[in-house]
Design an enzyme around this catalytic site. Structure first.
Site, PDB file in Angstrom:
ATOM      1  N   LYS A 121       0.863  -1.187   0.000  1.00  0.00           N
ATOM      2  CA  LYS A 121       0.000   0.000   0.000  1.00  0.00           C
ATOM      3  C   LYS A 121       0.895   1.231   0.000  1.00  0.00           C
ATOM      4  CE  LYS A 121      -2.865   2.220   3.524  1.00  0.00           C
ATOM      5  NZ  LYS A 121      -3.801   1.893   4.604  1.00  0.00           N
TER       6      LYS A 121
HETATM    7  C1  5RP Z   1      -2.192   5.115   8.254  1.00  0.00           C
HETATM    8  C2  5RP Z   1      -2.836   4.177   7.338  1.00  0.00           C
HETATM    9  C3  5RP Z   1      -4.184   4.505   6.812  1.00  0.00           C
HETATM   10  O1  5RP Z   1      -4.909   3.331   6.797  1.00  0.00           O
HETATM   11  C4  5RP Z   1      -3.964   5.022   5.425  1.00  0.00           C
HETATM   12  O2  5RP Z   1      -3.319   6.254   5.472  1.00  0.00           O
HETATM   13  C5  5RP Z   1      -5.197   5.042   4.536  1.00  0.00           C
HETATM   14  O3  5RP Z   1      -5.997   6.029   4.835  1.00  0.00           O
HETATM   15  P1  5RP Z   1      -6.074   7.391   4.031  1.00  0.00           P
HETATM   16  O4  5RP Z   1      -6.758   7.052   2.741  1.00  0.00           O
HETATM   17  O5  5RP Z   1      -6.876   8.238   4.953  1.00  0.00           O
HETATM   18  O6  5RP Z   1      -4.670   7.898   3.776  1.00  0.00           O
HETATM   19  O7  5RP Z   1      -2.316   3.161   6.978  1.00  0.00           O
HETATM   20  O8  5RP Z   1      -0.845   4.834   8.310  1.00  0.00           O
END
Ligand code: 5RP
Length: 271
Positions: free
Chosen positions: A171
């Site tokens: 991610k």
């Molecule tokens: C924080 C995370 C969050 O899950 C991630 O940032 C996803 O959320 P957003 O779309 O609000 O950025 O992993 O570290």
């Protein structure tokens, strides 16, 4: 990959198109009661729209109906609050707990280019070693060090390292030249949404990411902080799973927002 790992991956990525809309609601693990997540009841109507819910064990146990059909990916890292050194994370939730909670995956952050880079990356390796014993996919989150520019070179570096260590899903953040990030990463990439943007910008980013080869999103604030969270998640879903454009997604968002205001669908008034 054995049956268990493949089966869990198929709960995260829709087997029909290999893509996913993950709803990220884990922010409280370092931000506390974030805007939009103070009352977790607000996110309940969004859950059936998502393929997978990215959440901590505390929220899962206390706020989520165990009968949900949406799969769960469990945030298993943490430590510092928003007031501390964010990269100082460790693994906080055991594999036994992930299995007990029937998670389809576990996720942790790694901090390339930040203070605790080496420890968070070796922790990722350790988590993967353990997860693979149980057929549990690991999502590596490439959190960005404060000084780092979010460009394709840096994001590409972080994603490739995650994949080299054995992460099953990565991610990261969308950036210009995202095709190069995808080309250098042999496992599926999902994008985080980042800070709240105007709805059209968030949908454009989603469309661009999918066109560049992303396998979906793990999105939070741009959904639950929208004035129509249900409209936004439906719009994102249309882009990810139906190849809709950002403009088509925006229409879906607006339509849902209007029906919520006029009270046509009472479910939508709750979000
Ligand atoms: C924080 C995370 C969050 O899950 C991630 O940032 C996803 O959320 P957003 O779309 O609000 O950025 O992993 O570290």
């Amino acid at each position: 990959m054995d049956f268990g790992m493949k089966n869990r991956m198929s709960k995260i990525f829709n087997p029909k198109d290999g893509k996913t809309v993950m709803l990220a609601v884990d922010h409280g693990y370092f931000q506390g009661p974030t805007t939009g997540l103070r009352d977790m009841k607000n996110i309940i109507p969004l859950i059936p729209q998502a393929d997978c819910l990215f959440v901590t064990r505390g929220i899962l146990r206390n706020c989520i109906d165990p009968k949900i059909e949406t799969s769960v990916c469990l945030r298993v890292s943490g430590g510092p609050s928003i007031l501390g050194e964010l990269s100082n994370e460790d693994i906080t939730t055991s594999m036994e707990e992930a299995l007990r909670l029937n998670a389809s995956g576990v996720g942790m952050s790694m901090y390339v280019g930040a203070k605790n880079e080496d420890r968070t990356i070796t922790n990722l390796g350790r988590l993967i070693n353990e997860a693979e014993r149980f057929g549990m996919p690991v999502l590596a989150i490439t959190a960005v060090g404060k000084e780092m520019v979010r460009d394709a070179r840096y994001i590409g570096l972080a994603c490739r390292i995650a994949a080299e260590f054995g992460a099953h899903i990565v991610k990261t953040y969308y950036c210009d030249g995202f095709e190069d990030v995808v080309a250098g990463c042999p496992v599926p990439i999902v994008i985080a949404g980042g800070k709240k943007l105007p709805e059209m910008d968030a949908l454009k980013m989603t469309e661009n990411a999918i066109r560049a080869g992303a396998s979906g999103v793990d999105m939070g604030r741009n959904i639950f902080q929208s004035d129509s969270p249900i409209g936004m998640i439906k719009a994102v879903k249309a882009i990810v799973h139906k190849g809709a454009t950002a403009e088509e997604g925006y229409e879906i968002y607006q339509k849902n927002k209007k029906s919520a205001i006029s009270g046509i669908d009472p479910n939508m008034e709750k979000v």
